[in-house]
Design a protein around this motif. Structure first.
Motif, PDB file in Angstrom:
ATOM      1  N   ALA A 129       0.856  -1.191   0.000  1.00 32.83           N
ATOM      2  CA  ALA A 129       0.000   0.000   0.000  1.00 32.83           C
ATOM      3  C   ALA A 129       0.893   1.242   0.000  1.00 32.83           C
ATOM      4  O   ALA A 129       1.954   1.235   0.631  1.00 32.83           O
ATOM      5  N   PRO A 130       0.492   2.309  -0.696  1.00 34.50           N
ATOM      6  CA  PRO A 130       1.335   3.497  -0.789  1.00 34.50           C
ATOM      7  C   PRO A 130       1.211   4.442   0.400  1.00 34.50           C
ATOM      8  O   PRO A 130       1.967   5.419   0.487  1.00 34.50           O
ATOM      9  N   TRP A 131       0.238   4.177   1.267  1.00 40.93           N
ATOM     10  CA  TRP A 131       0.036   5.039   2.430  1.00 40.93           C
ATOM     11  C   TRP A 131      -0.397   4.185   3.607  1.00 40.93           C
ATOM     12  O   TRP A 131      -1.085   3.178   3.404  1.00 40.93           O
ATOM     13  N   PRO A 132       0.035   4.469   4.827  1.00 41.35           N
ATOM     14  CA  PRO A 132       0.858   5.602   5.259  1.00 41.35           C
ATOM     15  C   PRO A 132       2.224   5.668   4.558  1.00 41.35           C
ATOM     16  O   PRO A 132       2.721   4.658   4.064  1.00 41.35           O
ATOM     17  N   ASN A 133       2.790   6.846   4.559  1.00 40.26           N
ATOM     18  CA  ASN A 133       3.961   7.129   3.739  1.00 40.26           C
ATOM     19  C   ASN A 133       5.180   6.294   4.090  1.00 40.26           C
ATOM     20  O   ASN A 133       6.099   6.161   3.275  1.00 40.26           O
ATOM     21  N   GLU A 134       5.210   5.714   5.288  1.00 36.02           N
ATOM     22  CA  GLU A 134       6.346   4.868   5.653  1.00 36.02           C
ATOM     23  C   GLU A 134       6.537   3.726   4.665  1.00 36.02           C
ATOM     24  O   GLU A 134       7.656   3.288   4.409  1.00 36.02           O
ATOM     25  N   TYR A 135       5.433   3.224   4.109  1.00 31.78           N
ATOM     26  CA  TYR A 135       5.548   2.114   3.169  1.00 31.78           C
ATOM     27  C   TYR A 135       6.298   2.523   1.911  1.00 31.78           C
ATOM     28  O   TYR A 135       7.083   1.748   1.348  1.00 31.78           O
ATOM     29  N   GLN A 136       6.066   3.743   1.442  1.00 31.95           N
ATOM     30  CA  GLN A 136       6.803   4.251   0.289  1.00 31.95           C
ATOM     31  C   GLN A 136       8.287   4.400   0.623  1.00 31.95           C
ATOM     32  O   GLN A 136       9.149   4.120  -0.210  1.00 31.95           O
ATOM     33  N   GLU A 137       8.571   4.842   1.831  1.00 29.62           N
ATOM     34  CA  GLU A 137       9.971   4.983   2.252  1.00 29.62           C
ATOM     35  C   GLU A 137      10.663   3.626   2.313  1.00 29.62           C
ATOM     36  O   GLU A 137      11.821   3.483   1.899  1.00 29.62           O
TER      37      GLU A 137
END
Length: 322
Positions: A129-137
Motif C-alpha cells: 500500500a502506498p500510504w501511510p507514507n512509511e511504506y513508500q519509504e
C-alpha cells in the motif's frame, strides 16, 4: 512450443524413474530443481558442477528419453534480512547459474527475493500500500539499497555465463507484477526476465493474456509455468485477495491453485498459448501442479490433456492466404 514439467512434483522418484514416467506421458522438457524451496531431488549441483563426465552422463540420460532441460530452478530469497538465509539462497543461485552454463541450459528460474525494512531487520517486509507514507519509504530503500544492486550484479554474471534469469512473479516477493519485473529489467539489463506463471496473475487481479502482451513487447518472458487458479468470490468479499488463510483451508480461502483447466477452461488457455506465440515466445510450457483437490498423478495427467489440445507446435511459414 514444447510441453514440459517442473519435476519437483515427483521428488519421491529417483531421476531415472522420474524421466521414464514423464517421457511416457508425452512430456518433452523437464525443469529441474537445484535447491531452495524446490529442493534438488533430481539435480545435485555440487555433484555435477566440477565433474564433466557426470555432466555428460546426466545430459545423455535426459536426451536418451527424448527430453531436454528447459530450466534449472532454485527459488529462494537471496535478499532475506537474515544473512545466513540470504547467503544460502545466493550460493545455490550462483552455483545453479554456473551449472546451467556448463549444461547448456538457457534459463535459471528463481524469485527476486524480498528484503527487510532496514539493515537490522529480521524478517522480509512486503509493502502493498502506498500510504501511510512509511511504506513508500521502505519500498524506496529496498529498491535502491538492496534489490537493484543485488540483481545488477547477478545479471552481469548471467550474461557472462550466457544464461538468462527467469524471475517468478510471485506475491510476497519484491518482483511480483509485470511493472516490477520491467522496472528491475530496465535497471539491470535484458538477462532479467519473467518465469511467467498465470496462476499468480489471476489472484493479483491481473489478466494473464494482458501480462503476456506487456512483457512480450519487451521480449521479457524467459520461461513459462502452466498452473491455474480459482477465485472464490464470496470468500474474496470477506478476505480480499491478499488472503492470509492457510492454503490447507480451501473452503475459506479467497483463491487457491488448481491444475490446468480446472480454474479456467480450455478457451482461456488457448488464448494464453496463442498470445505467447503472438508475442514471440516459442519455448517450453512447464506444468506446475499445486492442486489441493487431486493427486499429483491425476492433476499432472489432466493438465497434459488440457494443454495438448491448445498447444501450438508448428510455425506458419508463409501466409498462403494473402
Amino acid at each position: 512450443m514444447k510441453l514440459g514439467v517442473f519435476t519437483v512434483l515427483f521428488s519421491d522418484k529417483n531421476v531415472d524413474e522420474m524421466l521414464d514416467y514423464v517421457a511416457s506421458m508425452g512430456i518433452e522438457a523437464v525443469e529441474l530443481g537445484t535447491g531452495g524451496y524446490p529442493g534438488d531431488a533430481h539435480c545435485k549441483v555440487d555433484e555435477l558442477l566440477e565433474d564433466e563426465k557426470k555432466q555428460k552422463d546426466f545430459l545423455e540420460k535426459i536426451a536418451g528419453r527424448g527430453l531436454m532441460i528447459s530450466a534449472l530452478s532454485c527459488h529462494g530469497n537471496p535478499l532475506h534480512p537474515q544473512k545466513a538465509m540470504a547467503e544460502e539462497a545466493n550460493t545455490v543461485f550462483i552455483k545453479t547459474l554456473q551449472l546451467a552454463s556448463k549444461l547448456g541450459v538457457p534459463v535459471v528460474n528463481t524469485f527476486s527475493g524480498c528484503p527487510g525494512d532496514h539493515e537490522d531487520a529480521k524478517y522480509p517486509n512486503w509493502p502493498v500500500a502506498p500510504w501511510p507514507n512509511e511504506y513508500q519509504e521502505i519500498l524506496k530503500w529496498q529498491w535502491e539499497e538492496k534489490i537493484i544492486p543485488y540483481w545488477k550484479e547477478k545479471a552481469a554474471l548471467a550474461e557472462q555465463l550466457n544464461v538468462k534469469i527467469g524471475l517468478e512473479l510471485h506475491g510476497g516477493f519484491s518482483v511480483h507484477t509485470p511493472a516490477t519485473l520491467l522496472r528491475l529489467r530496465e535497471a539491470c539489463g535484458p538477462a532479467i526476465g519473467a518465469n511467467l506463471d498465470p496462476s499468480h496473475m489471476w489472484w493479483q487481479g491481473i489478466d494473464p493474456v494482458e501480462s503476456i502482451k506487456i512483457l512480450g513487447r519487451k521480449n521479457a518472458i524467459h520461461h513459462f509455468h502452466a498452473k491455474d487458479t480459482i477465485i472464490d468470490q464470496p470468500n474474496t468479499n470477506r478476505n480480499g485477495l491478499t488472503d492470509m488463510t492457510s492454503y490447507s483451508d480451501m473452503q475459506n480461502r479467497s483463491w487457491y491453485f488448481r491444475t490446468v483447466g480446472f480454474g479456467h477452461d480450455a478457451k482461456v488457455w488457448a488464448d494464453i498459448i496463442s498470445t505467447l506465440r503472438l508475442y514471440g515466445y516459442d519455448y517450453v510450457v512447464s506444468i506446475e501442479h499445486e492442486d489441493g483437490l487431486m493427486s499429483v498423478d491425476e492433476g499432472f495427467a489432466k493438465a497434459i490433456q488440457t494443454l495438448k489440445l491448445v498447444m501450438v507446435r508448428e510455425s506458419v511459414g508463409g501466409m498462403w492466404w494473402v
